[in-house]
Design an enzyme around this catalytic site. Structure first.
Site, mmCIF file in Angstrom:
data_model
loop_
_atom_site.group_PDB
_atom_site.id
_atom_site.type_symbol
_atom_site.label_atom_id
_atom_site.label_comp_id
_atom_site.label_asym_id
_atom_site.label_seq_id
_atom_site.Cartn_x
_atom_site.Cartn_y
_atom_site.Cartn_z
ATOM 1 N N CYS A 24 0.842 -1.245 -0.093
ATOM 2 C CA CYS A 24 0.137 0.060 0.075
ATOM 3 C C CYS A 24 0.758 1.280 0.068
ATOM 4 O O CYS A 24 0.229 2.309 -0.277
ATOM 5 C CB CYS A 24 -0.760 0.034 1.198
ATOM 6 N N HIS A 37 -9.174 2.760 -2.795
ATOM 7 C CA HIS A 37 -7.819 2.574 -2.452
ATOM 8 C C HIS A 37 -7.145 1.472 -3.409
ATOM 9 O O HIS A 37 -7.111 0.184 -3.332
ATOM 10 C CB HIS A 37 -7.867 1.690 -1.053
ATOM 11 N N GLY A 91 0.677 -3.939 4.170
ATOM 12 C CA GLY A 91 0.524 -5.431 4.514
ATOM 13 C C GLY A 91 1.733 -6.062 5.082
ATOM 14 O O GLY A 91 2.686 -5.592 4.816
ATOM 15 N N CYS A 148 -0.657 2.381 6.506
ATOM 16 C CA CYS A 148 -0.437 1.008 7.171
ATOM 17 C C CYS A 148 -0.041 0.238 5.958
ATOM 18 O O CYS A 148 -0.618 0.522 4.645
ATOM 19 C CB CYS A 148 -1.487 0.151 7.909
#
Length: 398
Positions: free
Chosen positions: A94, A354, A386, A384
């Site tokens: 991300c 997203h 993964g 955040c």
């Protein structure tokens, strides 16, 4: 030793974000979409010689299938960049798009380049979360130590909600607010400076003539924000991640398609080509956390990036905190005592979507243009990541 130079963002753009699977961009290849972004970002700097661009760093969370074979290089050529411009695709899930910006800035800051492209792209319509054939190492399941690596993102959000005591009611209220802010921003034209329109080919069979009819349309507005959502509607949704859980599709980020691109330049390049910088790249930090509570990553990355910059939270005027899940966003906001009025003023990923590897570039474009419109000084982009990480980047308006 060469002195550290400053790196500036001189252009930033993003596509409208489409809903994966059924949205406007579902049939648009990601290499084409990124090519459109690259072509458009160059229009923001008409005095720049494209041949002066030395490399492009592009984030992509699932670089396979339609996003494989070094999508960065392909999209550069599709976007009309000279053959002399190199391209590399990077992946930190991300935060890939934000990482791309930081890496491009670093090339300039150490004196190895004067003009760089950074960006991100993701088509979750064509390449699903986890890729087409995910294969976890059996070692993950042999002990409890790393079992969190096997948790789905939704389950990690449930863990965060439990540990930080984030209620279902608060998650749904946060999600509703995200939609309301995004709709208000669209109505006020807040995204106009950062967005480019995507031309879509619509083909249909003309049976009378026995030929395929081709019509063109323009996609120019994020599809995610919903006028029809409410606390009552959100409250009816069940958690697909845990029995009796509080994390639902309504208070989680939307899977999406999108692309963004930025151009970074040194002070020398700015003078040579007569460019007007939007912002100075200040600093970047990434930190790890236990994989089973990956959503709390910004809690560690934000203090780290502020320390690098010699700044405090009070100095930051605009915070783009990626809303992977309302549970983790609220946990971070509360743990760090962030000023909620500064967090996602135009809505976040719950409403705006997203598209994984593109999100860092998209939210950076949003933050940079917001600094200009509102005459603010510092912006932060954070998320955040993964498998248990958090990332944060800082920008200062010029």
């Amino acid at each position: 030793m060469k002195p550290i130079k400053e790196a500036y963002i001189v252009a930033a753009t993003r596509s409208p974000v489409g809903k994966s699977g059924r949205g406007a961009l579902r049939n648009t290849r990601p290499d084409d979409l990124l090519g459109y972004a690259l072509k458009h970002v160059l229009t923001q700097v008409p005095t720049l010689d494209p041949a002066a661009i030395e490399d492009a760093i592009i984030g992509c969370a699932m670089p396979e299938a339609q996003q494989g074979l070094n999508i960065a290089r392909q999209a550069l050529l599709f976007g009309g960049l000279p053959n002399t411009v190199g391209g590399v695709t990077i992946n930190r899930f991300c935060s890939s798009g934000l990482n791309a910006i930081a890496m491009a800035a670093d090339r300039i800051r150490v004196g190895e380049a004067d003009v760089m492209i950074a960006g991100g792209v993701e088509s979750m319509s064509m390449v699903p979360m986890g890729g087409n054939t995910p294969s976890l190492s059996p070692s993950i399941f042999l002990s409890d130590e790393n079992i969190g690596l096997a948790y789905g993102m939704g389950l990690t959000a449930e863990k965060v909600a439990q540990q930080w005591k984030v209620s279902r009611e608060d998650q749904d209220a946060f999600a509703l607010a995200s939609h309301q802010k995004a709709i208000a921003a669209q109505t006020a034209g807040e995204f106009a400076d950062e967005l480019f329109s995507v031309k879509l080919a619509n083909r249909s069979m003309d049976l009378a003539r026995g030929e395929v009819a081709l019509q063109w349309s323009e996609f120019s507005k994020d599809e995610g924000p919903r006028h029809d959502t409410s606390l009552a509607a959100l409250g009816k949704l069940k958690s697909p991640f845990a029995y009796g859980g509080s994390v639902t599709a309504g208070n989680s980020s939307q899977t999406s398609d999108g692309a963004g691109a930025l151009i970074l330049a040194s002070e020398d390049a700015i003078k040579t080509f007569g460019l007007t910088p939007l912002a100075r790249f200040v600093s970047f930090a990434v930190r790890g956390v236990p994989p089973e509570i990956m959503g709390i990553g910004p809690k560690e990355a934000i203090p780290a990036v502020l320390k690098k910059a010699g700044l405090s939270l009070q100095d930051i005027d605009w915070i783009e905190l990626n809303e992977a899940f309302a549970a983790q966003a609220l946990a971070v906001i509360r743990d760090l005592q962030l000023n909620s009025s500064k967090v996602n003023p135009l809505g976040g990923a719950i409403a705006l979507g997203h598209p994984l590897g593109a999100t860092g570039a998209l939210r950076a474009a949003t933050a940079l243009h917001a600094l200009q419109r509102r005459n603010l000084r510092y912006a932060m982009v954070t998320m955040c990541v993964g498998m248990g990480m958090g990332a944060a980047g800082l920008f200062e308006r010029c």
